[in-house]
Design a protein around this motif. Structure first.
Motif, PDB file in Angstrom:
ATOM      1  N   LEU A 213       0.852  -1.188   0.000  1.00  0.00           N
ATOM      2  CA  LEU A 213       0.000   0.000   0.000  1.00  0.00           C
ATOM      3  C   LEU A 213       0.886   1.235   0.000  1.00  0.00           C
ATOM      4  O   LEU A 213       1.726   1.412   0.892  1.00  0.00           O
ATOM      5  N   VAL A 214       0.719   2.103  -0.999  1.00  0.00           N
ATOM      6  CA  VAL A 214       1.541   3.300  -1.147  1.00  0.00           C
ATOM      7  C   VAL A 214       0.689   4.528  -0.885  1.00  0.00           C
ATOM      8  O   VAL A 214      -0.199   4.858  -1.674  1.00  0.00           O
ATOM      9  N   VAL A 215       0.960   5.181   0.240  1.00  0.00           N
ATOM     10  CA  VAL A 215       0.256   6.420   0.584  1.00  0.00           C
ATOM     11  C   VAL A 215       1.241   7.567   0.803  1.00  0.00           C
ATOM     12  O   VAL A 215       0.842   8.724   0.828  1.00  0.00           O
ATOM     13  N   ALA A 216       2.516   7.245   0.992  1.00  0.00           N
ATOM     14  CA  ALA A 216       3.535   8.285   1.097  1.00  0.00           C
ATOM     15  C   ALA A 216       3.777   8.878  -0.285  1.00  0.00           C
ATOM     16  O   ALA A 216       3.627   8.195  -1.299  1.00  0.00           O
ATOM     17  N   GLY A 223       8.698   5.604  -0.591  1.00  0.00           N
ATOM     18  CA  GLY A 223       7.542   5.003  -1.236  1.00  0.00           C
ATOM     19  C   GLY A 223       7.822   4.589  -2.663  1.00  0.00           C
ATOM     20  O   GLY A 223       7.328   3.561  -3.132  1.00  0.00           O
ATOM     21  N   LEU A 224       8.635   5.372  -3.374  1.00  0.00           N
ATOM     22  CA  LEU A 224       8.877   5.120  -4.793  1.00  0.00           C
ATOM     23  C   LEU A 224       9.720   3.878  -5.015  1.00  0.00           C
ATOM     24  O   LEU A 224       9.312   2.942  -5.705  1.00  0.00           O
ATOM     25  N   ASN A 225      10.921   3.857  -4.445  1.00  0.00           N
ATOM     26  CA  ASN A 225      11.834   2.742  -4.695  1.00  0.00           C
ATOM     27  C   ASN A 225      11.726   1.644  -3.652  1.00  0.00           C
ATOM     28  O   ASN A 225      11.892   0.467  -3.961  1.00  0.00           O
ATOM     29  N   GLY A 226      11.473   2.034  -2.401  1.00  0.00           N
ATOM     30  CA  GLY A 226      11.432   1.037  -1.350  1.00  0.00           C
ATOM     31  C   GLY A 226      10.255   0.089  -1.460  1.00  0.00           C
ATOM     32  O   GLY A 226      10.375  -1.106  -1.167  1.00  0.00           O
ATOM     33  N   VAL A 240      -1.989   2.042  -5.058  1.00  0.00           N
ATOM     34  CA  VAL A 240      -1.528   3.431  -5.013  1.00  0.00           C
ATOM     35  C   VAL A 240      -2.690   4.358  -4.698  1.00  0.00           C
ATOM     36  O   VAL A 240      -3.726   4.327  -5.375  1.00  0.00           O
ATOM     37  N   ARG A 241      -2.508   5.163  -3.678  1.00  0.00           N
ATOM     38  CA  ARG A 241      -3.490   6.195  -3.337  1.00  0.00           C
ATOM     39  C   ARG A 241      -2.860   7.564  -3.525  1.00  0.00           C
ATOM     40  O   ARG A 241      -1.676   7.753  -3.284  1.00  0.00           O
ATOM     41  N   VAL A 249      -7.036   4.027   4.315  1.00  0.00           N
ATOM     42  CA  VAL A 249      -5.969   3.054   4.578  1.00  0.00           C
ATOM     43  C   VAL A 249      -6.528   1.835   5.303  1.00  0.00           C
ATOM     44  O   VAL A 249      -6.239   0.691   4.936  1.00  0.00           O
ATOM     45  N   ALA A 250      -7.335   2.084   6.318  1.00  0.00           N
ATOM     46  CA  ALA A 250      -7.927   0.975   7.067  1.00  0.00           C
ATOM     47  C   ALA A 250      -8.766   0.085   6.162  1.00  0.00           C
ATOM     48  O   ALA A 250      -8.697  -1.150   6.235  1.00  0.00           O
ATOM     49  N   ALA A 251      -9.551   0.711   5.283  1.00  0.00           N
ATOM     50  CA  ALA A 251     -10.388  -0.060   4.365  1.00  0.00           C
ATOM     51  C   ALA A 251      -9.543  -0.827   3.353  1.00  0.00           C
ATOM     52  O   ALA A 251      -9.844  -1.975   3.022  1.00  0.00           O
TER      53      ALA A 251
END
Length: 519
Positions: A213-216, A223-226, A240-241, A249-251
């Motif tokens: 889950l990418v929110v950063a 978030g991009l490479n890690g 991706v959000r 995020v919880a959902a």
């Protein structure tokens, strides 16, 4: 050996075409769809003159198009340049000019910012994202902009396969401010990315069923490479959000069976508020990585009480990003530690201003890093590169830490005066240069002060001419067009004069202490 993540995705598209690769909004893109979109965009870029080594900038929030642009650049061995979407127009202009960006791909919400600097930067082509329902285009864009969908439709020819990429080929250029306030382009090679992936895979609970889950923000290396690029390249699914929303995020964790996520401490603190997270189904989570700012021990303890062991890590853009990692099993035993060196990375402490290594426990020193994940240097900036590396190849981070008797690292201070607010880096010299131009301001110092939510907040201490007394709102209006909002002061204090050393440098330690004593 071809180290390109685009080649990895291309291979997945051939052998596992229906594998879910990317979730964005309510749509799921399979591996063959992601690869096909990246191939079409790469063809468009190539027709427009983009060649290996050329820089392609993207300005906008998290999106499928951002990641597909990254993969398209990799197919051509072009260099991806994700621009911080919080920057003001002047700052964006400096980044585009310094990088010598060939093409800019922008979302509608950022077109006006680029327009303000378009005449002063060497960009040859401007493409406007117009096929994302989250950012509809208003009206018909005027030159130099062209709708991305129309440009793609007009592009003909069979897409070429991804070009093989070697370890020392440049993959991405990520800008981070220096102590002078001038942005520096951190060069990350395919070798840097590949070894960073090996570090992550070796210390986190990863598998072929990964759902990240990418929110950063994806202009950040974490978030991009890690997470995003690494998981896509190894056949997992990336959700991706566009931004961080605790309820969403919880959902997402429950709905998509998320196995791992990366966020800064302020995000994890906010995530404890929704009942859907605290009481919901979190059984799929295997990795909850936290970095980017000091992590309050109380936050780690609270998560542990909910059965989640936050895995603290430390690194920088220059380390791609992982340099150290605290295993989940040691979270409480080493509370507050940033962990031990990643498997393919070395760290050591030296006495600040020297090359003398510190080997005794609990002695503070500057953290230095060496390894194949470490940047080769700063773009077009040999002076800053030389200042950051010693003759033995150690990168001097500017962060102060100490090791316990077991060799676990604790971050205790920063050699430089950087402020970290909500996971964003603010360099005081950059802000000071802008605020000193405010009418009536004679002298200015910018320091960080503790903040319960954001970790730190930006405070401006001013010395003013008689009759001048600017407020927070005054300074925000004055500097808003030159500085990103997160760099603007949230408090303003006035004193007769600012303390300086005999050499004329601001006495920041005494100023920070003075600020802390004022409510």
């Amino acid at each position: 050996m071809d180290l390109s993540p685009a080649s990895a995705v291309h291979r997945l598209a051939r052998y596992l075409p229906d594998a879910p690769s990317l979730v964005y909004g309510e749509r799921t893109f399979t591996a063959v769809e992601v690869d096909g979109r990246a191939a079409r965009l790469a063809t468009l870029l190539a027709v427009g003159g983009v060649r290996a080594g050329d820089r392609v900038a993207y300005t906008g929030l998290n999106s499928a198009t951002l990641l597909i642009t990254y993969l398209a650049c990799m197919r051509l061995r072009a260099v991806f340049l994700p621009v911080n979407f919080r920057l003001a127009a002047e700052e964006v202009g400096r980044v585009l000019d310094d990088a010598g960006a060939h093409t800019v791909i922008a979302e509608e919400g950022h077109r006006s910012i680029v327009d303000k600097v378009a005449g002063a930067v060497p960009v040859r082509r401007y493409l406007l994202v117009d096929d994302d329902p989250a950012v509809p285009v208003t009206g018909d864009p005027s030159p130099p902009w062209r709708r991305l969908s129309a440009a793609l439709d007009a592009t003909t020819g069979t897409p070429a396969p991804p070009q093989p990429c070697r370890a020392d080929d440049l993959a991405a250029l990520l800008y981070t401010s220096g102590t002078t306030g001038r942005a520096k382009g951190v060069m990350l090679t395919y070798g840097n990315l590949w070894w960073n992936d090996r570090n992550f895979d070796a210390v986190t609970a990863t598998g072929p069923d990964d759902v990240g889950l990418v929110v950063a923000p994806l202009f950040h290396v974490g978030g991009l490479n890690g997470f995003a690029l690494r998981i896509m390249a190894r056949g997992g699914t990336v959700v991706v959000r566009r931004g961080f929303d605790p309820e969403r995020v919880a959902a997402d964790i429950a709905r998509h069976r998320v196995t791992g996520m990366f966020a800064v401490p302020v995000m994890y603190a906010a995530l404890l508020r929704p009942p859907a997270f605290v009481d919901g189904d979190r059984s799929s989570l295997r990795t909850t990585m936290v970095a980017g700012a000091p992590v309050p021990p109380g936050l780690i303890t609270e998560y542990a009480e909910h059965g989640i062991m936050l895995e603290q890590a430390w690194g920088l853009t220059e380390t791609a990003p992982m340099a150290t990692h605290l295993p989940a099993g040691r979270t409480m035993a080493k509370l507050g530690s940033a962990g031990i060196p990643a498997p393919y990375t070395e760290i050591r402490l030296v006495r600040p201003g020297t090359l003398e290594e510190i080997t005794e426990p609990h002695v503070r020193g500057e953290i230095c890093v060496r390894g194949p994940n470490v940047t080769p240097g700063y773009w077009n900036n040999p002076a800053e590169t030389a200042a950051a590396f010693d003759d033995a190849g150690w990168f001097h981070s500017g962060d102060i830490g100490e090791l316990d008797p077991d060799g676990y690292l604790y971050i205790v201070d920063r050699l430089k005066d950087m402020i970290i607010t909500g996971g964003e880096n603010v360099y005081p010299a950059e802000v000071e240069r802008v605020l000193v131009d405010y009418p009536g301001v004679l002298d200015v110092a910018v320091v960080g002060a503790p903040h319960e939510t954001w970790g730190e907040t930006v405070v401006a201490v001013l010395s003013c001419a008689q009759g001048a007394s600017p407020t927070v709102e005054d300074l925000a209006e004055f500097a808003g067009g030159r500085l990103a909002r997160y760099k603007l002061p949230t408090r303003v204090l006035v004193r007769e004069s600012l303390p300086r050393s005999p050499s004329g440098k601001l006495d920041k330690p005494s100023l920070r202490a003075w600020v802390r004593d004022r409510p």
